[in-house]
Design an enzyme around this catalytic site. Structure first.
Site, PDB file in Angstrom:
ATOM      1  N   HIS A 350      49.062  43.200  43.446  1.00 29.39           N
ATOM      2  CA  HIS A 350      48.808  41.784  43.737  1.00 29.39           C
ATOM      3  C   HIS A 350      47.747  41.229  42.789  1.00 29.39           C
ATOM      4  CE1 HIS A 350      48.157  38.321  46.629  1.00 29.39           C
ATOM      5  NE2 HIS A 350      47.025  38.306  45.921  1.00 29.39           N
ATOM      6  N   GLU A 351      46.618  41.934  42.685  1.00 28.31           N
ATOM      7  CA  GLU A 351      45.523  41.423  41.858  1.00 28.31           C
ATOM      8  C   GLU A 351      45.904  41.371  40.384  1.00 28.31           C
ATOM      9  OE1 GLU A 351      43.364  39.966  43.372  1.00 28.31           O
ATOM     10  OE2 GLU A 351      43.485  40.887  45.345  1.00 28.31           O
ATOM     11  N   GLU A 374      49.707  32.631  44.756  1.00 29.09           N
ATOM     12  CA  GLU A 374      49.520  33.748  45.682  1.00 29.09           C
ATOM     13  C   GLU A 374      50.845  34.444  45.982  1.00 29.09           C
ATOM     14  OE1 GLU A 374      47.205  35.535  47.553  1.00 29.09           O
ATOM     15  OE2 GLU A 374      45.876  34.786  46.007  1.00 29.09           O
ATOM     16  N   HIS A 439      46.494  31.318  50.634  1.00 26.24           N
ATOM     17  CA  HIS A 439      47.003  32.579  51.164  1.00 26.24           C
ATOM     18  C   HIS A 439      48.002  32.347  52.292  1.00 26.24           C
ATOM     19  CE1 HIS A 439      43.180  33.855  49.241  1.00 26.24           C
ATOM     20  NE2 HIS A 439      43.910  34.900  48.890  1.00 26.24           N
TER      21      HIS A 439
END
EC number: 3.4.24.-
Length: 537
Positions: A350-351, A374, A439
């Site tokens: 994800h990051e 996101e 998010h």
């Protein structure tokens, strides 16, 4: 370890500064003469010429200038040229555009969101007044405000604005660097963007069994540094945090590279500080391999450069974040009650995928584009998890399932099949989606991706049960995760721009499905159906 390869048309990404191909595929030899390779320099020149000729369509006009930042070339020679725009020398945020042309230079359209040509460069509100407006409680303005043309708002109309940077910390200790655009005519705050991308949660240490690691010998010890993946490495932050002013950091938490005497790392528990470092490095490796194997992308920026990891950041820090300014991922150890160490495979992917987004569409981290930013990280994290095919952490459509502790009260941070199960994310789009935390607004795209991959209704994948609804009562048939991921990546890198919203994302993914599978194909029709099922028309 099984590694899945996607099918369909392959592309070559070319860097804007040099316009040199980083991975051009060799064409099969012809009977008499090999065809000429795609020429990105020629494509860029043609695209600039097309911009001049099609000013009205691209919202061009006097005072505007365009700069080529990247050229994406298809195997058949078709090109997709991404450009930024200025007006009277001021950057037009949200004015970026992608020009699509055939191999011969024929016009195939453009992607962009700018609603009108900029028409003003004289501020009525002072820089000082704008700075006061932007500086919230416990935040400090850093550096002088800069004039820009802001067009990333919901209506995409260009407005002269002061862009003010403020720094501070979020409630959980995450470093915060916000850029706020203040209307230079009215003093209204038009948009605020957090520039440090975060994953809202930490995770229980993911123990993926004994995993292979490429390391570097240095004297009598080994370093947790991978020379085969751009010298990506993992270091110990030692419980320290960052202190940054503007784009300069007065103090950076260290990334003291982990070393080991026998090249056997970690102990399988948090009693050994190297255990979570193994998780972070393994997550980085799998994400690197996924992008390279599936898309031909070498490194997050597509330039072969490795990022680095910092683990053990802060004290009971329950988060993780990607920071463009250090080109690094940072992981806390969790609060020990709701969340454990945030070094799970899907969090790492994800990051790192935030970095891919920054290097391509650069989706603004606010409003609907922030939700898409996101969601891109969640989508690619799921794809990496399936790609890794690790028996200790099988692929799923859950986000952060490994990191939650009993105190969290839910089995995961987010749920792609039915986002509302987290208590905050919507299952479908509404006019209020743009007002949600990114998010949560990401839930719409996450749900779209699940429906496109697996379809609606009840289904079990890798032992996990899902039951995905549709907002319009329709039944959606999935096309498979590989095809869905491929469509999303092409849409991100070829058609999305900084202020793409959900309506524009529908168009972008339809364009990508058309390119890869043909207009009217089952995949193209499934994209349309999946968006309709989450109320995006």
């Amino acid at each position: 370890m099984t590694r899945r390869a996607f099918t369909g048309r392959r592309t070559v990404l070319l860097a804007s500064a040099t316009l040199l191909a980083t991975g051009v595929l060799a064409a099969p030899a012809a009977a008499r003469q090999a065809p000429s390779p795609p020429d990105p320099g020629k494509a860029a020149a043609r695209a600039l010429g097309a911009v001049a000729a099609r000013g009205a369509e691209l919202r061009g006009g006097d005072g505007q200038a365009f700069k080529v930042v990247r050229v994406l070339m298809d195997r058949d020679g078709a090109s997709h040229t991404r450009m930024t725009r200025t007006y009277d020398g001021l950057p037009v945020l949200g004015g970026d555009v992608v020009v699509h042309q055939s191999a011969s230079g024929g016009w195939r359209g453009s992607s962009g969101t700018l609603a009108a040509a900029p028409a003003d460069s004289t501020p009525e509100v002072s820089a000082k007044a704008a700075e006061k407006k932007a500086a919230a409680k416990r935040r400090k303005a850093q550096g002088p405000p800069a004039l820009v043309v802001e067009a990333r708002t919901a209506d995409h109309r260009p407005r002269l604005a002061w862009r003010v940077q403020t720094t501070g910390k979020r409630a959980d200790g995450t470093p915060s660097r916000i850029l706020t655009s203040v209307d230079a005519a009215t003093g209204e705050v038009l948009l605020s963007e957090e520039t440090i991308r975060t994953e809202a949660g930490d995770g229980k240490s993911l123990y993926t069994g004994t995993v292979p690691l490429e390391t570097t010998k240095s004297g009598s010890v080994y370093q947790l540094k991978d020379p085969t993946r751009g010298n990506t490495y993992t270091g110990d932050a030692g419980g320290q945090t960052d202190l940054c002013i503007l784009v300069w950091c007065v103090r950076r938490a260290p990334a003291t590279i982990f070393t080991d005497a026998d090249n056997h790392w970690g102990g399988g528990t948090t009693a050994d500080r190297a255990t979570v470092a193994v998780d972070a490095q393994f997550g980085t490796n799998m994400t690197w391999d996924f992008y390279k194997t599936v898309f031909g992308r070498t490194g997050i920026g597509g330039d072969g450069k490795g990022s680095f990891n910092r683990v053990h950041y802060g004290d009971r820090y329950a988060n993780a974040f990607w920071d463009d300014s250090c080109f690094c991922m940072t992981y806390g150890d969790g609060d020990g009650t709701q969340l454990g160490p945030l070094t799970s495979l899907d969090v790492a992917a994800h990051e790192m995928s935030h970095g891919v987004t920054s290097a391509t569409a650069n989706l603004t981290y606010s409003g609907e584009s922030g939700g898409l930013n996101e969601a891109t990280s969640d989508i690619m994290a799921a794809a990496v998890e399936f790609y890794a095919n690790n028996p200790a952490d099988v692929g799923d459509y859950l986000v952060g399932e490994e990191v939650v502790l009993p105190g969290f009260g839910k089995p995961a941070l987010r749920f792609m099949d039915r986002p509302s199960k987290d208590g905050s994310s919507p299952d479908s789009w509404s006019t209020g989606t743009k007002n949600l935390d990114v998010h949560y607004s990401s839930g719409v795209a996450n749900h779209f991706f699940y429906l496109l991959s697996e379809g609606s209704g009840a289904k079990t994948v890798n032992g996990v049960s899902y039951d995905s609804p549709t907002s319009n009562g329709s039944t959606v048939a999935g096309i498979g995760r590989d095809a869905a991921t491929k469509i999303w990546y092409r849409a991100l890198t070829t058609y999305m721009t900084s202020s793409t919203d959900y309506k524009a994302a529908r168009t972008a993914t339809l364009n990508a499905a058309r390119d890869l599978y043909g207009a009217g194909s089952p995949q193209y029709n499934a994209v349309a159906a999946a968006w309709s099922a989450v109320n995006v028309a």
